[in-house]
Write an enzyme that holds these catalytic residues in place. Structure first.
Site, PDB file in Angstrom:
ATOM      1  N   HIS A 102      35.891 -36.891 -68.268  1.00 23.17           N
ATOM      2  CA  HIS A 102      34.696 -35.681 -68.601  1.00 23.17           C
ATOM      3  C   HIS A 102      35.410 -34.545 -68.688  1.00 23.17           C
ATOM      4  CE1 HIS A 102      31.615 -38.675 -67.190  1.00 23.17           C
ATOM      5  NE2 HIS A 102      32.380 -39.272 -66.235  1.00 23.17           N
ATOM      6  N   GLU A 131      45.183 -32.080 -52.384  1.00 21.80           N
ATOM      7  CA  GLU A 131      46.157 -31.463 -51.541  1.00 21.80           C
ATOM      8  C   GLU A 131      47.640 -31.357 -52.434  1.00 21.80           C
ATOM      9  OE1 GLU A 131      46.376 -29.690 -49.197  1.00 21.80           O
ATOM     10  OE2 GLU A 131      48.157 -30.201 -48.248  1.00 21.80           O
ATOM     11  N   GLU A 144      51.095 -23.608 -55.082  1.00 22.47           N
ATOM     12  CA  GLU A 144      51.503 -22.566 -54.040  1.00 22.47           C
ATOM     13  C   GLU A 144      52.817 -22.311 -53.692  1.00 22.47           C
ATOM     14  OE1 GLU A 144      50.028 -22.660 -49.987  1.00 22.47           O
ATOM     15  OE2 GLU A 144      50.270 -24.613 -49.837  1.00 22.47           O
ATOM     16  N   LYS A 156      49.761 -28.016 -53.083  1.00 18.90           N
ATOM     17  CA  LYS A 156      51.104 -27.948 -52.552  1.00 18.90           C
ATOM     18  C   LYS A 156      51.846 -27.414 -53.654  1.00 18.90           C
ATOM     19  CE  LYS A 156      50.722 -27.676 -49.060  1.00 18.90           C
ATOM     20  NZ  LYS A 156      49.776 -27.738 -48.582  1.00 18.90           N
ATOM     21  N   TRP A 213      51.318  -7.857 -44.947  1.00 22.97           N
ATOM     22  CA  TRP A 213      50.832  -8.412 -46.217  1.00 22.97           C
ATOM     23  C   TRP A 213      49.683  -7.502 -46.526  1.00 22.97           C
ATOM     24  CZ3 TRP A 213      45.893 -10.260 -47.759  1.00 22.97           C
ATOM     25  CH2 TRP A 213      46.043 -11.085 -48.942  1.00 22.97           C
ATOM     26  N   CYS A 252      49.496  -9.954 -41.822  1.00 24.30           N
ATOM     27  CA  CYS A 252      50.737  -9.091 -41.075  1.00 24.30           C
ATOM     28  C   CYS A 252      50.993  -9.631 -39.884  1.00 24.30           C
ATOM     29  CB  CYS A 252      50.157  -7.647 -41.020  1.00 24.30           C
ATOM     30  SG  CYS A 252      49.512  -6.871 -42.375  1.00 24.30           S
ATOM     31  N   ARG A 266      53.553 -14.500 -41.535  1.00 25.54           N
ATOM     32  CA  ARG A 266      52.049 -13.878 -41.534  1.00 25.54           C
ATOM     33  C   ARG A 266      51.804 -12.958 -42.702  1.00 25.54           C
ATOM     34  NH1 ARG A 266      49.290 -14.644 -37.066  1.00 25.54           N
ATOM     35  NH2 ARG A 266      48.110 -12.605 -37.795  1.00 25.54           N
ATOM     36  N   ASN A 285      47.569  -4.788 -37.688  1.00 29.64           N
ATOM     37  CA  ASN A 285      47.088  -6.063 -38.353  1.00 29.64           C
ATOM     38  C   ASN A 285      45.548  -6.098 -38.549  1.00 29.64           C
ATOM     39  OD1 ASN A 285      46.892  -8.722 -39.440  1.00 29.64           O
ATOM     40  ND2 ASN A 285      47.191  -9.521 -37.473  1.00 29.64           N
ATOM     41  N   GLY A 286      45.197  -5.834 -39.813  1.00 33.88           N
ATOM     42  CA  GLY A 286      43.583  -6.046 -40.074  1.00 33.88           C
ATOM     43  C   GLY A 286      43.228  -4.958 -41.182  1.00 33.88           C
TER      44      GLY A 286
HETATM   45  O1  M6R Z   1      45.165 -21.756 -40.561  1.00 31.30           O
HETATM   46  P1  M6R Z   1      44.144 -22.583 -41.338  1.00 31.30           P
HETATM   47  O2  M6R Z   1      44.324 -23.996 -41.445  1.00 31.30           O
HETATM   48  O3  M6R Z   1      42.609 -22.072 -41.338  1.00 31.30           O
HETATM   49  O4  M6R Z   1      44.464 -22.113 -42.930  1.00 31.30           O
HETATM   50  C1  M6R Z   1      43.788 -22.338 -43.897  1.00 31.30           C
HETATM   51  C2  M6R Z   1      44.336 -22.154 -45.484  1.00 31.30           C
HETATM   52  O5  M6R Z   1      44.707 -20.781 -45.214  1.00 31.30           O
HETATM   53  C3  M6R Z   1      45.712 -22.853 -45.209  1.00 31.30           C
HETATM   54  O6  M6R Z   1      45.639 -24.232 -45.222  1.00 31.30           O
HETATM   55  C4  M6R Z   1      46.394 -22.570 -46.717  1.00 31.30           C
HETATM   56  O7  M6R Z   1      45.506 -23.152 -47.792  1.00 31.30           O
HETATM   57  C5  M6R Z   1      47.797 -23.280 -46.820  1.00 31.30           C
HETATM   58  N1  M6R Z   1      48.863 -22.533 -47.326  1.00 31.30           N
HETATM   59  C6  M6R Z   1      47.901 -24.475 -48.014  1.00 31.30           C
HETATM   60  O8  M6R Z   1      48.995 -24.933 -47.707  1.00 31.30           O
END
Ligand code: M6R
Length: 614
Positions: free
Chosen positions: A510, A487, A494, A491, A74, A2, A27, A100-101
């Protein structure tokens, strides 16, 4: 997660809050709301959807007033809908809150307040909190600031809140525990936000609240900081911000993600600027120089992080072990914090986080500190909670990363971690001078090589078009490029919602090999240095099962070109630096596939940039 924004001063609050919410939309973006005080009444608009939807909704209310708060959400408690969106009123209609929280004990407080006649229209913990503040204010007959302080002592959880009372419109009260909160200080005006981006064009002066601090912001007065626990006085630390407006706007790119991918040559250079002096054979990093013995005498280095930062940690494991001969363990922060791990004062913990606000990483840091470990932070956001909580650290200097999918954060984290590993290798004497110089000089060539890797963009767009309708993809890599495979898969899933898995190439036989048929695209990192021949054998195995092969290869490679359906070239470099190049085409591929599938690239569904809840 948020984003929260507030304004009190002499300008119209509406455009400031709306623009601020748009900047904070990374956020959280499932609903949004705004409350403005027009001198007499509070006008409130809130809606499921994005800030753009809120703008339409807000055309139904008066947009007047120089006091207001806004929120982009969020969802944690209660589905995203209009009613659950923030701001929330207290029952009397006098108090307004944004939050936020998470308030963990909200149900027991809600029960208690219900017995006293309070009615709740939403399912949120936040509506409970604003009514608790109202109840305390009434029963204790205190001012808003004191009521907030007393109420917060009854709650368990995390928060960044801003509250105002329409009967006292010269004041906003804010408080923080666990979620970030910055106060921008202008002349006769104050801004409140989750980070400084909403107010950067108005002021460079900001105060970042520490955990368990609150502030009473009153027009015409200095801000008053108090400790939430005992109401004692705390002193504001005013920081001068370095951020500029250009950095947080799209600058002609269609999406922040694309802009950030293209910023990598500059971001990597900024990360080593002033630190790497190849001509003098020197790496200067104050945080390491001042604590060198802690690192060189460490039993082991434990790296904690989440998501992409965790992948950078995995790359660092290879670099530290290979170059500096220090034993490394890489942990998901969320697992580490609850595992009762063995940690001693001979351990060094490195926490990696772009935002510096990730709740699990922060909790892992606190745990390691309690057990006596030395904690070092690698963060991007200057002044973030993790940067402040760690014993020492190094910033990545990537500049603001706004796209939810991390790109330049990854490559700049690897850059910082490489510099540290090289420094330690030198200090421990495990590296010859020649090898050390070779690394320093090569690192300086990386920005130009990233530029070259970016030149494959048109080809990558064509390849993306071929595979955009896939339902599953495999990513394979070995050694340093195994984390790059993870990674690449992250990408893709997500931002394009295609299921993707990253695997060490040799692990394929395996299990995952069972998935391979003519419909399965397999992205293989097959650069010349690092188990090349073995990866070529893995490619043969995929080919004989009719899998589609998209290979990331070293410039000039002929062998893989003959086997693969598509090849994307990256310049040659030292093996340990290849992740800085091989990740680039995978970022671009995900980007183009997501655009072609009409996905929201910068704000993928269900995600948020900064994960401040566990
Ligand atoms: O701000 P941070 O690097 O601690 O965030 C960690 C993950 O939330 C962040 O890398 C997330 O996986 C990304 N959306 C990946 O692209």
């Amino acid at each position: 997660m948020c984003g929260i924004v507030g304004y009190i001063g002499y300008r119209d609050a509406f455009p400031i809050i709306i623009k601020g919410l748009q900047r904070l939309e990374y956020r959280g973006y499932d609903s949004a709301g705004i409350a403005l005080f027009d001198g007499k009444d509070i006008n409130l608009a809130k809606t499921k959807g994005k800030v753009e939807d809120l703008k339409n909704k807000a055309s139904e209310i008066s947009q007047k007033g120089s006091l207001g708060v806004g929120h982009t959400r969020w969802a944690t408690h209660g589905v995203p809908n209009d009613v659950n969106s923030h701001p929330h009123y207290s029952n009397s209609g006098d108090l307004v809150i944004i939050h936020n929280g998470i308030i963990e004990n909200y149900e027991s407080i809600k029960k208690e307040l219900s017995k006293r006649g309070y009615i709740f229209s939403s399912d949120t913990d936040t509506e409970v909190l604003v009514n608790l503040i109202e109840e305390v204010k009434k029963t204790e007959d205190v001012m808003l600031g004191k009521a907030v302080q007393l109420a917060l002592n009854q709650v368990v959880g995390a928060y960044a809140i801003a509250v105002f009372d329409k009967r006292k419109p010269d004041e906003i009260v804010v408080a923080k525990l666990g979620s970030p909160l910055a106060i921008g200080i202008g002349e006769d005006e104050f801004f409140i936000a989750s980070d400084a981006s909403p107010f950067i064009e108005f002021t460079n002066n900001a105060v970042y609240l520490e955990d368990e601090e609150m502030a009473i912001i009153r027009l015409g007065k200095e801000i008053k900081l108090r400790k939430i626990k005992d109401d004692s006085v705390a002193y504001p630390r005013i920081l001068e911000l370095q951020m500029n407006l250009e950095e947080i706007e799209k600058g002609g790119y269609e999406h922040f993600m694309l802009k950030e991918i293209y910023e990598q040559p500059r971001a990597i250079k900024d990360t080593y600027r002033g630190r790497l002096h190849a001509d003098q054979g020197l790496i200067r990093m104050a945080g390491i120089d001042q604590n060198l013995e802690k690192f060189t005498n460490a039993n082991r280095i434990i790296i904690v992080a989440c998501g992409t930062s965790w992948h950078a940690g995995l790359v660092a494991e290879y670099i530290f072990e290979d170059l500096a001969r220090i034993s490394v363990e890489v942990e998901y922060a969320s697992e580490f914090r609850y595992r009762n791990p063995v940690i001693t004062d001979k351990d060094v913990l490195i926490a990696i986080s772009q935002s510096g606000e990730t709740a699990d990483t922060l909790a892992a840091i606190k745990l390691a500190k309690e057990k006596g470990a030395f904690v070092f932070g690698v963060c991007n956001v200057v002044g973030s909670t993790i940067a402040r909580e760690t014993d020492a650290g190094a910033y990545t200097h990537a500049g603001p990363e706004i796209g939810v999918a991390s790109t330049k954060a990854f490559t700049t984290q690897i850059t910082v971690l490489t510099l540290i590993a090289l420094k330690l290798a030198k200090a421990k004497g495990v590296f010859s001078e020649t090898k050390y110089h070779e690394y320093l000089t090569e690192l300086e060539t990386i920005p130009a090589k990233v530029e070259r890797a970016l030149e494959s963009n048109p080809l990558i767009e064509i390849i993306a078009n071929v595979y955009k309708d896939s339902t599953n993809c495999l990513y394979l890599g070995r050694g340093y490029n195994f984390p790059v495979a993870l990674e690449g898969a992250l990408k893709l899933k997500e931002i394009s919602y295609i299921h993707a898995e990253g695997y060490p190439a040799a692990e394929m036989k395996h299990g995952p090999i069972a998935l391979i048929d003519e419909h399965m695209p397999v992205f293989v990192i097959a650069t010349k240095k690092g188990h090349y021949e073995k990866v070529v054998s893995n490619i043969q195995e995929i080919k004989s099962r009719k899998g589609k092969i998209i290979a990331i290869v070293t410039e000039g490679d002929e062998q893989v070109r003959d086997l693969a359906d598509h090849v994307i070239e990256v310049p040659e470099t030292l093996e340990s630096l290849t992740p800085l190049l091989t990740t680039i085409p995978l970022q671009l591929l995900s980007y183009h596939i997501a655009v072609m599938r009409d996905c929201n690239v910068d704000q993928p569904r269900n995600l948020a940039k900064s994960v401040t809840v566990e």
